[in-house]
Design an enzyme around this catalytic site. Structure first.
Site, PDB file in Angstrom:
ATOM      1  N   GLY A  70      -2.537  18.456   6.609  1.00  0.00           N
ATOM      2  CA  GLY A  70      -3.863  18.962   6.934  1.00  0.00           C
ATOM      3  C   GLY A  70      -4.372  18.435   8.271  1.00  0.00           C
ATOM      4  O   GLY A  70      -4.930  19.188   9.080  1.00  0.00           O
ATOM      5  N   THR A  71      -4.174  17.154   8.526  1.00  0.00           N
ATOM      6  CA  THR A  71      -4.705  16.544   9.744  1.00  0.00           C
ATOM      7  C   THR A  71      -4.142  17.226  10.990  1.00  0.00           C
ATOM      8  O   THR A  71      -4.886  17.542  11.932  1.00  0.00           O
ATOM      9  CB  THR A  71      -4.382  15.032   9.762  1.00  0.00           C
ATOM     10  OG1 THR A  71      -4.990  14.444   8.608  1.00  0.00           O
ATOM     11  CG2 THR A  71      -4.887  14.356  11.018  1.00  0.00           C
ATOM     12  N   ASN A 149     -14.272  16.513   0.339  1.00  0.00           N
ATOM     13  CA  ASN A 149     -13.315  15.675  -0.376  1.00  0.00           C
ATOM     14  C   ASN A 149     -13.982  14.591  -1.215  1.00  0.00           C
ATOM     15  O   ASN A 149     -13.429  14.138  -2.212  1.00  0.00           O
ATOM     16  CB  ASN A 149     -12.341  15.033   0.622  1.00  0.00           C
ATOM     17  CG  ASN A 149     -13.022  14.486   1.840  1.00  0.00           C
ATOM     18  OD1 ASN A 149     -13.698  15.216   2.575  1.00  0.00           O
ATOM     19  ND2 ASN A 149     -12.878  13.192   2.071  1.00  0.00           N
ATOM     20  N   GLN A 177      -9.107  20.807   0.681  1.00  0.00           N
ATOM     21  CA  GLN A 177      -9.446  20.480  -0.709  1.00  0.00           C
ATOM     22  C   GLN A 177      -9.658  21.710  -1.584  1.00  0.00           C
ATOM     23  O   GLN A 177      -9.600  21.593  -2.808  1.00  0.00           O
ATOM     24  CB  GLN A 177     -10.719  19.607  -0.761  1.00  0.00           C
ATOM     25  CG  GLN A 177     -10.528  18.181  -0.294  1.00  0.00           C
ATOM     26  CD  GLN A 177      -9.626  17.338  -1.211  1.00  0.00           C
ATOM     27  OE1 GLN A 177      -9.330  17.698  -2.343  1.00  0.00           O
ATOM     28  NE2 GLN A 177      -9.185  16.203  -0.699  1.00  0.00           N
ATOM     29  N   SER A 197      -3.052  21.866   3.103  1.00  0.00           N
ATOM     30  CA  SER A 197      -2.169  20.713   2.958  1.00  0.00           C
ATOM     31  C   SER A 197      -1.445  20.778   1.621  1.00  0.00           C
ATOM     32  O   SER A 197      -2.069  21.005   0.582  1.00  0.00           O
ATOM     33  CB  SER A 197      -3.012  19.433   3.042  1.00  0.00           C
ATOM     34  OG  SER A 197      -2.192  18.316   2.884  1.00  0.00           O
ATOM     35  N   HIS A 199       0.166  18.419  -0.170  1.00  0.00           N
ATOM     36  CA  HIS A 199       0.103  17.343  -1.169  1.00  0.00           C
ATOM     37  C   HIS A 199      -1.197  17.316  -1.961  1.00  0.00           C
ATOM     38  O   HIS A 199      -1.324  16.556  -2.926  1.00  0.00           O
ATOM     39  CB  HIS A 199       0.397  15.979  -0.524  1.00  0.00           C
ATOM     40  CG  HIS A 199      -0.708  15.397   0.304  1.00  0.00           C
ATOM     41  ND1 HIS A 199      -1.530  14.395  -0.165  1.00  0.00           N
ATOM     42  CD2 HIS A 199      -1.106  15.657   1.565  1.00  0.00           C
ATOM     43  CE1 HIS A 199      -2.384  14.065   0.799  1.00  0.00           C
ATOM     44  NE2 HIS A 199      -2.153  14.814   1.857  1.00  0.00           N
ATOM     45  N   THR A 235      11.972  20.243  15.082  1.00  0.00           N
ATOM     46  CA  THR A 235      12.697  20.722  13.900  1.00  0.00           C
ATOM     47  C   THR A 235      11.810  20.592  12.666  1.00  0.00           C
ATOM     48  O   THR A 235      11.178  19.560  12.450  1.00  0.00           O
ATOM     49  CB  THR A 235      14.001  19.913  13.731  1.00  0.00           C
ATOM     50  OG1 THR A 235      14.756  20.075  14.931  1.00  0.00           O
ATOM     51  CG2 THR A 235      14.813  20.398  12.545  1.00  0.00           C
ATOM     52  N   CYS A 323      -9.255   7.054   2.899  1.00  0.00           N
ATOM     53  CA  CYS A 323      -9.008   6.313   4.136  1.00  0.00           C
ATOM     54  C   CYS A 323     -10.186   5.427   4.508  1.00  0.00           C
ATOM     55  O   CYS A 323     -10.058   4.562   5.347  1.00  0.00           O
ATOM     56  CB  CYS A 323      -8.664   7.262   5.267  1.00  0.00           C
ATOM     57  SG  CYS A 323      -9.538   8.789   5.220  1.00  0.00           S
TER      58      CYS A 323
END
Ligand code: PLP
Length: 383
Positions: A70-71, A149, A177, A197, A199, A235, A323
């Site tokens: 996402g970042t 989030n 989210q 994202s 994950h 790659t 974070c």
């Protein structure tokens, strides 16, 4: 062993995701850009994943650029737009963005861009009148999140995009989210760029995507090979992309039953915690929220102390953004919402998933009640 209520930080990968990735960590190691058939078989698998991710949000596969998460997608959307529209020097964003946007905006301000930060009300809803007022001829982009989030509060992205469209301004939505938790279809609202994202939706870490609507021009952030339509050289992380595709397909096929079941568990948790602990404040409760997220503030307590005791008892939760935990500052999100610091300091986030069971909720209520009562009895009052 663990009761895992930290699903807004990351989710458990599905077994089908792990299984689908396995060959690409072993035998199927060829480079998808290679000319030989070995490489082209891997290319086919990557393109299948692109179709799966595109289908989840109703996009054309050509509109999907894979990133590391996402970042990176957010950085590509914002910095890529600013580079593509060099005469425009303003960015509009909200006061409650994830640090991927929030800290990038602060850096851009130091580099001379004008950042207009739109406020939110006490329940975390965006001030749309302020948004409309802030748009100028110099605005390059509006970048706001879909779902927060920390609180799960969902912005009305359709209205935001309609306002932007009236003024001919580009919009980027951080949907990290929301996608996989609520239906998101890019043809429902005139959005230009949208970040995802893997994950956060039971896929692997290390894969994300930026949706770029046809004819939206952005510049790459890095220089190298020609991968991802020249926008993201290097790659590809093939195993993670394959896992992302399977997670996206699963999310697309997931019925709303899941959502209803998770919401019922979340609502039950909040009702029982409020009944057991009088100093409880459910943050953003009056707003439209993701079904899985609960942000609960306990008056006069410190979130870190609560989290340590919960962790010792096998319960995983967070203080706002993963974070920012470890700092004693209340989050910028709760501050922007005007939450009393006496409550904000003691705010924890419990985020559920399809793997959360009623027994997990029973145990959470029991453990949280014991921990909060214990800390309330021993902690000095917070000034
Ligand atoms: N945006 C939001 C709203 C998030 O919650 C997160 C992660 O917590 C991100 C962006 C960053 O995503 P990633 O961890 O994939 O880089």
């Amino acid at each position: 062993m663990w009761i895992y209520l930290d699903n807004n930080a990351t989710t458990r990968p599905l077994d089908s995701v792990v299984e689908a990735m396995r060959p690409f960590l072993g035998d199927q190691y060829a480079n998808p850009s290679s000319f030989h058939k070995f490489g082209q078989d891997v290319r086919c698998a990557v393109e299948r994943a692109r179709e799966q991710v595109a289908a989840l949000i109703g996009a054309d596969p050509k509109e999907i650029i894979f990133t590391s998460g996402g970042t990176e997608a957010i950085n590509l959307a914002i910095q890529g737009t600013l580079a593509a529209l060099p005469t425009r020097r303003r960015l509009i964003t909200s006061a409650i963005e994830h640090s991927a946007v929030h800290r990038l905006a602060a850096r851009l301000a130091r580099e001379g861009y004008d950042i207009d930060e739109i406020g939110v009300d006490r329940d975390g809803r965006l001030n749309l009148a302020e948004l409309e007022d802030k748009i100028t001829d110099d605005t390059a982009l509006i970048s706001v999140m879909h779902a927060n989030n920390e609180t799960g509060v969902v912005f009305d992205v359709r209205r935001i995009c309609e306002i932007a469209e009236r003024h001919g301004i580009r919009v980027h939505i951080d949907a990290v989210q929301s996608v996989g938790k609520i239906p998101v279809a890019v043809d429902d609202f005139p959005v230009h760029l949208l970040s995802l994202s893997a994950h956060k939706m039971h896929g692997p870490k290390g894969a994300g995507a930026l949706y770029i609507r046809r004819r939206t021009r952005i510049a790459p952030l890095t220089t190298g090979g020609r991968q991802e339509r020249d926008l993201r050289p290097g790659t590809e992380n093939v195993p993670a992309i394959i896992g992302f595709g399977v997670a996206a397909e699963d999310a697309a096929n997931t019925s709303t039953e899941h959502i209803d079941r998770i919401r019922a568990l979340r609502d039950d948790l909040e009702a029982r915690v409020k009944a057991a602990i009088p100093i409880t404040h459910v943050i953003g409760a009056a707003a439209d929220r993701l079904c899985n997220t609960s942000n609960i503030g306990f008056e006069r307590l410190q979130a870190e102390a609560i989290l340590i005791l919960l962790s010792e008892r096998g319960l995983c939760a967070s203080a706002g953004a993963a974070c920012s935990s470890g700092s004693l500052e209340p989050s910028h999100v709760l501050r922007a919402m005007g939450i009393d610091p006496v409550v904000a300091h003691g705010a924890i986030r419990l985020s559920l998933s399809r793997f959360t069971t009623p027994a997990d909720i029973d145990r959470t209520v029991e453990v949280l009640t014991e921990v909060v009562k214990r800390l309330s009895a021993t902690m000095p009052a917070h000034s």
